[in-house]
Design a protein around this motif. Structure first.
Motif, PDB file in Angstrom:
ATOM      1  N   THR A  45     -55.088   9.591 -27.679  1.00 47.84           N
ATOM      2  CA  THR A  45     -53.762  10.099 -28.054  1.00 47.84           C
ATOM      3  C   THR A  45     -52.879  10.085 -26.818  1.00 47.84           C
ATOM      4  O   THR A  45     -53.366  10.086 -25.692  1.00 47.84           O
ATOM      5  CB  THR A  45     -53.834  11.547 -28.587  1.00 47.84           C
ATOM      6  OG1 THR A  45     -54.331  12.392 -27.552  1.00 47.84           O
ATOM      7  CG2 THR A  45     -54.705  11.647 -29.822  1.00 47.84           C
ATOM      8  N   THR A  47     -48.722  11.487 -25.500  1.00 53.37           N
ATOM      9  CA  THR A  47     -47.412  12.081 -25.739  1.00 53.37           C
ATOM     10  C   THR A  47     -46.593  11.891 -24.473  1.00 53.37           C
ATOM     11  O   THR A  47     -47.095  12.098 -23.366  1.00 53.37           O
ATOM     12  CB  THR A  47     -47.516  13.590 -26.044  1.00 53.37           C
ATOM     13  OG1 THR A  47     -48.405  13.784 -27.137  1.00 53.37           O
ATOM     14  CG2 THR A  47     -46.154  14.174 -26.379  1.00 53.37           C
ATOM     15  N   THR A  49     -43.033  13.197 -22.893  1.00 50.00           N
ATOM     16  CA  THR A  49     -41.936  14.153 -23.066  1.00 50.00           C
ATOM     17  C   THR A  49     -40.948  13.999 -21.921  1.00 50.00           C
ATOM     18  O   THR A  49     -41.320  13.672 -20.794  1.00 50.00           O
ATOM     19  CB  THR A  49     -42.456  15.601 -23.114  1.00 50.00           C
ATOM     20  OG1 THR A  49     -43.242  15.849 -21.950  1.00 50.00           O
ATOM     21  CG2 THR A  49     -43.300  15.850 -24.354  1.00 50.00           C
ATOM     22  N   ASP A  55     -40.295  15.216 -27.225  1.00 50.14           N
ATOM     23  CA  ASP A  55     -41.163  14.056 -27.366  1.00 50.14           C
ATOM     24  C   ASP A  55     -40.318  12.789 -27.446  1.00 50.14           C
ATOM     25  O   ASP A  55     -39.520  12.622 -28.364  1.00 50.14           O
ATOM     26  CB  ASP A  55     -42.034  14.194 -28.628  1.00 50.14           C
ATOM     27  CG  ASP A  55     -43.066  13.091 -28.774  1.00 50.14           C
ATOM     28  OD1 ASP A  55     -42.899  12.012 -28.171  1.00 50.14           O
ATOM     29  OD2 ASP A  55     -44.057  13.315 -29.495  1.00 50.14           O
ATOM     30  N   VAL A  56     -40.484  11.898 -26.478  1.00 45.51           N
ATOM     31  CA  VAL A  56     -39.736  10.643 -26.447  1.00 45.51           C
ATOM     32  C   VAL A  56     -40.696   9.451 -26.497  1.00 45.51           C
ATOM     33  O   VAL A  56     -40.341   8.347 -26.084  1.00 45.51           O
ATOM     34  CB  VAL A  56     -38.830  10.573 -25.190  1.00 45.51           C
ATOM     35  CG1 VAL A  56     -37.718  11.618 -25.250  1.00 45.51           C
ATOM     36  CG2 VAL A  56     -39.653  10.715 -23.909  1.00 45.51           C
ATOM     37  N   SER A  57     -41.892   9.648 -27.029  1.00 42.17           N
ATOM     38  CA  SER A  57     -42.915   8.601 -27.070  1.00 42.17           C
ATOM     39  C   SER A  57     -42.411   7.332 -27.736  1.00 42.17           C
ATOM     40  O   SER A  57     -42.712   6.219 -27.290  1.00 42.17           O
ATOM     41  CB  SER A  57     -44.161   9.098 -27.810  1.00 42.17           C
ATOM     42  OG  SER A  57     -44.679  10.256 -27.209  1.00 42.17           O
ATOM     43  N   SER A  58     -41.633   7.478 -28.806  1.00 42.71           N
ATOM     44  CA  SER A  58     -41.168   6.298 -29.548  1.00 42.71           C
ATOM     45  C   SER A  58     -40.138   5.504 -28.757  1.00 42.71           C
ATOM     46  O   SER A  58     -39.814   4.374 -29.123  1.00 42.71           O
ATOM     47  CB  SER A  58     -40.601   6.722 -30.904  1.00 42.71           C
ATOM     48  OG  SER A  58     -39.486   7.581 -30.708  1.00 42.71           O
ATOM     49  N   SER A  59     -39.648   6.030 -27.679  1.00 44.73           N
ATOM     50  CA  SER A  59     -38.659   5.324 -26.852  1.00 44.73           C
ATOM     51  C   SER A  59     -39.318   4.327 -25.900  1.00 44.73           C
ATOM     52  O   SER A  59     -38.619   3.564 -25.234  1.00 44.73           O
ATOM     53  CB  SER A  59     -37.851   6.324 -26.026  1.00 44.73           C
ATOM     54  OG  SER A  59     -37.170   7.225 -26.868  1.00 44.73           O
ATOM     55  N   TYR A  60     -40.640   4.337 -25.821  1.00 43.19           N
ATOM     56  CA  TYR A  60     -41.354   3.482 -24.885  1.00 43.19           C
ATOM     57  C   TYR A  60     -42.091   2.373 -25.614  1.00 43.19           C
ATOM     58  O   TYR A  60     -42.631   2.582 -26.701  1.00 43.19           O
ATOM     59  CB  TYR A  60     -42.375   4.299 -24.082  1.00 43.19           C
ATOM     60  CG  TYR A  60     -41.758   5.130 -22.977  1.00 43.19           C
ATOM     61  CD1 TYR A  60     -41.716   4.658 -21.680  1.00 43.19           C
ATOM     62  CD2 TYR A  60     -41.218   6.382 -23.250  1.00 43.19           C
ATOM     63  CE1 TYR A  60     -41.156   5.411 -20.660  1.00 43.19           C
ATOM     64  CE2 TYR A  60     -40.651   7.145 -22.241  1.00 43.19           C
ATOM     65  CZ  TYR A  60     -40.624   6.657 -20.950  1.00 43.19           C
ATOM     66  OH  TYR A  60     -40.064   7.405 -19.950  1.00 43.19           O
ATOM     67  N   ASN A  61     -42.125   1.208 -25.007  1.00 45.60           N
ATOM     68  CA  ASN A  61     -42.955   0.107 -25.469  1.00 45.60           C
ATOM     69  C   ASN A  61     -44.149   0.074 -24.514  1.00 45.60           C
ATOM     70  O   ASN A  61     -44.012  -0.343 -23.355  1.00 45.60           O
ATOM     71  CB  ASN A  61     -42.190  -1.214 -25.434  1.00 45.60           C
ATOM     72  CG  ASN A  61     -43.050  -2.381 -25.884  1.00 45.60           C
ATOM     73  OD1 ASN A  61     -44.043  -2.192 -26.585  1.00 45.60           O
ATOM     74  ND2 ASN A  61     -42.678  -3.579 -25.469  1.00 45.60           N
TER      75      ASN A  61
END
Length: 167
Positions: A45, A47, A49, A55-61
Protein backbone atom coordinates in the motif's frame (compact mmCIF):
# COMPACT_ATOMS: atom_id res chain seq x y z
CA UNK A 1 18.17 -5.01 1.62
CA UNK A 2 20.30 -7.51 3.53
CA UNK A 3 19.69 -8.43 7.16
CA UNK A 4 21.37 -10.99 9.39
CA UNK A 5 19.38 -14.03 10.57
CA UNK A 6 17.87 -13.42 14.02
CA UNK A 7 15.35 -16.27 14.35
CA UNK A 8 12.42 -13.89 13.82
CA UNK A 9 10.34 -13.06 10.76
CA UNK A 10 11.91 -10.02 9.08
CA UNK A 11 10.73 -7.56 6.46
CA UNK A 12 11.89 -4.19 5.20
CA UNK A 13 10.27 -0.82 4.80
CA UNK A 14 13.31 0.66 3.05
CA UNK A 15 12.62 2.32 -0.28
CA UNK A 16 14.20 4.83 -2.58
CA UNK A 17 12.39 7.66 -4.32
CA UNK A 18 13.93 9.03 -7.51
CA UNK A 19 12.96 12.52 -8.68
CA UNK A 20 11.82 15.73 -7.05
CA UNK A 21 8.93 15.72 -4.63
CA UNK A 22 7.63 17.86 -1.82
CA UNK A 23 5.03 15.58 -0.38
CA UNK A 24 5.19 12.84 2.29
CA UNK A 25 5.31 9.20 1.16
CA UNK A 26 4.05 6.30 3.26
CA UNK A 27 4.72 2.87 1.75
CA UNK A 28 4.28 -0.67 3.07
CA UNK A 29 5.71 -3.74 1.40
CA UNK A 30 4.74 -7.41 1.06
CA UNK A 31 7.42 -10.02 1.60
CA UNK A 32 9.06 -11.43 4.70
CA UNK A 33 11.48 -14.17 5.58
CA UNK A 34 12.77 -15.90 8.73
CA UNK A 35 15.44 -18.32 7.50
CA UNK A 36 18.43 -17.48 5.31
CA UNK A 37 17.67 -16.80 1.66
CA UNK A 38 16.01 -14.13 -0.46
CA UNK A 39 12.40 -13.01 -0.90
CA UNK A 40 10.88 -10.50 -3.30
CA UNK A 41 9.60 -7.26 -1.73
CA UNK A 42 6.57 -5.82 -3.50
CA UNK A 43 4.57 -2.66 -2.94
CA UNK A 44 1.58 -3.36 -0.74
CA UNK A 45 0.00 0.00 0.00
CA UNK A 46 1.06 3.59 -0.36
CA UNK A 47 -0.23 7.02 0.49
CA UNK A 48 1.19 10.35 -0.58
CA UNK A 49 0.07 13.39 1.39
CA UNK A 50 0.90 17.04 0.89
CA UNK A 51 2.10 19.40 3.61
CA UNK A 52 -1.53 19.97 4.69
CA UNK A 53 -2.10 16.21 5.16
CA UNK A 54 -4.36 15.85 2.10
CA UNK A 55 -4.03 12.59 0.13
CA UNK A 56 -2.55 13.51 -3.27
CA UNK A 57 -1.63 9.96 -4.37
CA UNK A 58 -3.67 10.23 -7.57
CA UNK A 59 -1.60 13.25 -8.62
CA UNK A 60 1.49 11.08 -9.10
CA UNK A 61 2.42 8.71 -11.90
CA UNK A 62 4.45 6.09 -10.02
CA UNK A 63 6.62 3.39 -11.57
CA UNK A 64 7.35 0.66 -9.05
CA UNK A 65 10.43 -1.55 -9.06
CA UNK A 66 10.21 -4.46 -6.67
CA UNK A 67 13.10 -5.01 -4.30
CA UNK A 68 14.38 -8.00 -2.41
CA UNK A 69 15.15 -8.92 1.16
CA UNK A 70 18.08 -11.23 1.80
CA UNK A 71 18.60 -12.92 5.16
CA UNK A 72 22.25 -13.85 5.65
CA UNK A 73 23.66 -16.47 8.01
CA UNK A 74 25.21 -15.79 11.41
CA UNK A 75 28.95 -16.56 11.50
CA UNK A 76 29.89 -19.05 14.21
CA UNK A 77 33.32 -20.61 14.82
CA UNK A 78 33.47 -24.10 16.29
CA UNK A 79 36.52 -25.83 17.77
CA UNK A 80 36.48 -29.31 19.18
CA UNK A 81 38.10 -29.86 22.55
CA UNK A 82 41.15 -32.04 23.04
CA UNK A 83 40.84 -33.83 26.37
CA UNK A 84 42.13 -36.76 28.30
CA UNK A 85 42.03 -38.63 31.56
CA UNK A 86 43.52 -41.64 33.28
CA UNK A 87 41.66 -44.85 32.62
CA UNK A 88 39.27 -45.55 35.49
CA UNK A 89 36.64 -47.71 33.79
CA UNK A 90 34.13 -44.85 33.80
CA UNK A 91 32.96 -43.14 30.65
CA UNK A 92 34.39 -39.76 29.78
CA UNK A 93 31.17 -38.77 28.04
CA UNK A 94 27.62 -39.37 29.12
CA UNK A 95 24.35 -38.61 27.39
CA UNK A 96 23.71 -35.90 29.99
CA UNK A 97 26.88 -33.88 29.28
CA UNK A 98 26.54 -30.31 28.11
CA UNK A 99 27.84 -29.36 24.69
CA UNK A 100 30.65 -27.35 26.30
CA UNK A 101 32.37 -30.60 27.29
CA UNK A 102 32.83 -31.41 23.59
CA UNK A 103 33.29 -28.10 21.79
CA UNK A 104 33.98 -24.39 22.15
CA UNK A 105 32.21 -21.86 20.01
CA UNK A 106 32.82 -18.22 19.23
CA UNK A 107 29.94 -16.09 18.00
CA UNK A 108 26.45 -15.15 19.03
CA UNK A 109 23.38 -17.32 18.67
CA UNK A 110 20.00 -15.78 17.87
CA UNK A 111 17.82 -15.08 20.92
CA UNK A 112 16.20 -18.20 22.32
CA UNK A 113 18.50 -20.56 20.40
CA UNK A 114 21.11 -22.89 21.82
CA UNK A 115 23.84 -25.26 20.76
CA UNK A 116 23.09 -28.87 21.73
CA UNK A 117 24.64 -32.28 21.27
CA UNK A 118 23.07 -34.50 18.63
CA UNK A 119 22.73 -37.41 21.06
CA UNK A 120 22.46 -39.93 18.22
CA UNK A 121 26.10 -39.26 17.23
CA UNK A 122 27.83 -40.01 20.53
CA UNK A 123 30.18 -42.89 19.78
CA UNK A 124 29.26 -45.75 22.10
CA UNK A 125 32.84 -47.08 21.92
CA UNK A 126 33.87 -43.93 23.75
CA UNK A 127 31.04 -44.33 26.24
CA UNK A 128 32.21 -47.91 26.99
CA UNK A 129 35.82 -46.73 27.38
CA UNK A 130 38.77 -48.85 26.87
CA UNK A 131 42.30 -47.59 27.19
CA UNK A 132 43.46 -45.71 24.10
CA UNK A 133 42.57 -42.68 22.05
CA UNK A 134 39.38 -41.60 20.36
CA UNK A 135 38.38 -38.79 18.07
CA UNK A 136 36.06 -36.19 19.56
CA UNK A 137 33.63 -35.99 16.63
CA UNK A 138 30.36 -35.65 18.48
CA UNK A 139 27.89 -33.85 16.24
CA UNK A 140 25.97 -30.81 17.38
CA UNK A 141 23.05 -28.74 16.22
CA UNK A 142 21.51 -25.39 16.96
CA UNK A 143 17.88 -25.49 18.02
CA UNK A 144 15.27 -22.81 18.59
CA UNK A 145 12.91 -22.59 21.58
CA UNK A 146 10.61 -25.20 19.96
CA UNK A 147 13.51 -27.65 19.57
CA UNK A 148 13.59 -27.24 15.77
CA UNK A 149 17.01 -27.65 14.13
CA UNK A 150 18.02 -24.22 12.75
CA UNK A 151 21.71 -25.02 12.16
CA UNK A 152 21.43 -24.17 8.45
CA UNK A 153 20.94 -20.49 9.39
CA UNK A 154 24.52 -20.32 10.65
CA UNK A 155 27.74 -20.14 8.66
CA UNK A 156 30.15 -22.49 10.41
CA UNK A 157 33.59 -22.76 8.74
CA UNK A 158 35.27 -26.14 8.46
CA UNK A 159 36.68 -27.33 11.77
CA UNK A 160 39.05 -29.99 13.05
CA UNK A 161 37.87 -32.70 15.39
CA UNK A 162 39.59 -32.98 18.76
CA UNK A 163 41.27 -35.98 20.37
CA UNK A 164 40.28 -37.79 23.53
CA UNK A 165 43.17 -39.67 25.12
CA UNK A 166 42.64 -42.30 27.79
CA UNK A 167 45.89 -43.21 29.57
Amino acid sequence: VTKTYNGQEQTSTDYQIVGEYYDKFSITTKGSRTDIGTVKLEKDTYTITNLKGVDVSSSYNIIWNDGQLTISAIYLEISYINAGKDYDGKPYFTYNDSVEKFINFNGTLADGQKLVIDRDTINLDIIDYKEGGYINNVKFMIVNANGDDVTNNYHIPEYQYGNIVIN
